[in-house]
Design a protein around this motif. Structure first.
Motif, PDB file in Angstrom:
ATOM      1  N   ALA A  18     -10.690   3.918   2.671  1.00 52.59           N
ATOM      2  CA  ALA A  18     -11.297   2.837   1.886  1.00 52.59           C
ATOM      3  C   ALA A  18     -10.370   2.303   0.796  1.00 52.59           C
ATOM      4  N   SER A  19      -9.634   3.168   0.144  1.00 60.95           N
ATOM      5  CA  SER A  19      -8.821   2.754  -0.996  1.00 60.95           C
ATOM      6  C   SER A  19      -7.441   3.401  -0.936  1.00 60.95           C
ATOM      7  N   ASP A  20      -6.431   2.567  -0.891  1.00 61.88           N
ATOM      8  CA  ASP A  20      -5.041   3.032  -0.877  1.00 61.88           C
ATOM      9  C   ASP A  20      -4.355   2.387  -2.074  1.00 61.88           C
ATOM     10  N   PRO A  21      -3.885   3.187  -3.041  1.00 60.46           N
ATOM     11  CA  PRO A  21      -3.264   2.574  -4.218  1.00 60.46           C
ATOM     12  C   PRO A  21      -2.048   1.738  -3.835  1.00 60.46           C
ATOM     13  N   LYS A  22      -1.792   0.735  -4.633  1.00 58.89           N
ATOM     14  CA  LYS A  22      -0.628  -0.130  -4.412  1.00 58.89           C
ATOM     15  C   LYS A  22       0.553   0.394  -5.219  1.00 58.89           C
TER      16      LYS A  22
ATOM     17  N   PRO B 152       0.843  -1.202   0.000  1.00 57.60           N
ATOM     18  CA  PRO B 152       0.000   0.000   0.000  1.00 57.60           C
ATOM     19  C   PRO B 152       0.878   1.251   0.000  1.00 57.60           C
TER      20      PRO B 152
ATOM     21  N   GLY C 112      -4.056   2.454  -8.986  1.00 65.30           N
ATOM     22  CA  GLY C 112      -5.294   2.505  -8.213  1.00 65.30           C
ATOM     23  C   GLY C 112      -5.638   3.937  -7.849  1.00 65.30           C
ATOM     24  N   THR C 113      -6.733   4.072  -7.124  1.00 65.85           N
ATOM     25  CA  THR C 113      -7.193   5.404  -6.738  1.00 65.85           C
ATOM     26  C   THR C 113      -6.983   5.629  -5.248  1.00 65.85           C
ATOM     27  N   LEU C 114      -6.883   6.885  -4.891  1.00 67.92           N
ATOM     28  CA  LEU C 114      -6.681   7.265  -3.496  1.00 67.92           C
ATOM     29  C   LEU C 114      -8.005   7.738  -2.921  1.00 67.92           C
ATOM     30  N   ASP C 115      -8.485   7.015  -1.927  1.00 68.74           N
ATOM     31  CA  ASP C 115      -9.707   7.386  -1.222  1.00 68.74           C
ATOM     32  C   ASP C 115      -9.581   6.791   0.177  1.00 68.74           C
TER      33      ASP C 115
ATOM     34  N   GLU D   2      -6.962  12.691 -10.355  1.00 66.21           N
ATOM     35  CA  GLU D   2      -6.526  11.858  -9.232  1.00 66.21           C
ATOM     36  C   GLU D   2      -5.304  12.450  -8.539  1.00 66.21           C
TER      37      GLU D   2
END
Length: 157
Positions: free
Chosen positions: A137-141, A58, A131-134, A91
């Motif tokens: 909930a969402s952590d880009p790899k 991550p 990936g996207t950053l949010d 992004e």
């Protein structure tokens, strides 16, 4: 009893070299390889280890490790053809808002790649995420890393 005169080196070499060469050649090749490896800068060897350890992790955790290891974020000035900073668009803007000032740009789209830059001494590190950053909930790899310095380009054409 007469003794034979020794052969001069020029006449002796063609007789001896064919027998010795198969044994010496691998040794010389190995010695050359060791010298090349030893001459490689320690920084280059370290970068390879750093880069290999980043992939598929991550981004937020990777960034913490990079900062702890002495890598400093590098801000860039890459702009669009209209002069707008790339790092504020799409992004990339989310990364900037989240405090990741080292963001250079993101590709957008379904497979969103983002590029972030770091420096330690004279060594550059460019991290590519997927990936996207949010957060949370969402952590880009981390998708890859390389030793490229930030883009010097000021405006895209």
């Amino acid at each position: 009893m007469p003794t034979a005169a020794p052969l001069p080196p020029a006449r002796l070499a063609p007789l001896v070299v064919p027998f010795i060469a198969p044994f010496i050649a691998p040794f010389i090749a190995l010695l050359g390889a060791l010298l090349v490896f030893a001459a490689a800068p320690a920084a280059a060897q370290t970068k390879g280890k750093v880069m290999a350890g980043l992939v598929n992790k991550p981004f937020s955790a990777t960034r913490e490790k990079l900062l702890a290891d002495g890598w400093a974020p590098v801000e860039t000035n890459l702009t669009t053809a209209r002069g707008a900073p790339e790092r504020e668009r799409g992004e990339a803007g989310k990364f900037l808002t989240a405090g990741y000032n080292e963001i250079e740009r993101c590709t957008g789209g379904k497979r969103n790649y983002c590029f972030l830059n770091y420096k330690r001494g004279n060594t550059c590190l460019r991290v590519r995420t997927l990936g996207t950053l949010d957060l949370p909930a969402s952590d880009p790899k981390v998708h890859g890393a390389g030793d490229a310095c930030p883009s010097k380009q000021k405006a895209r054409r």
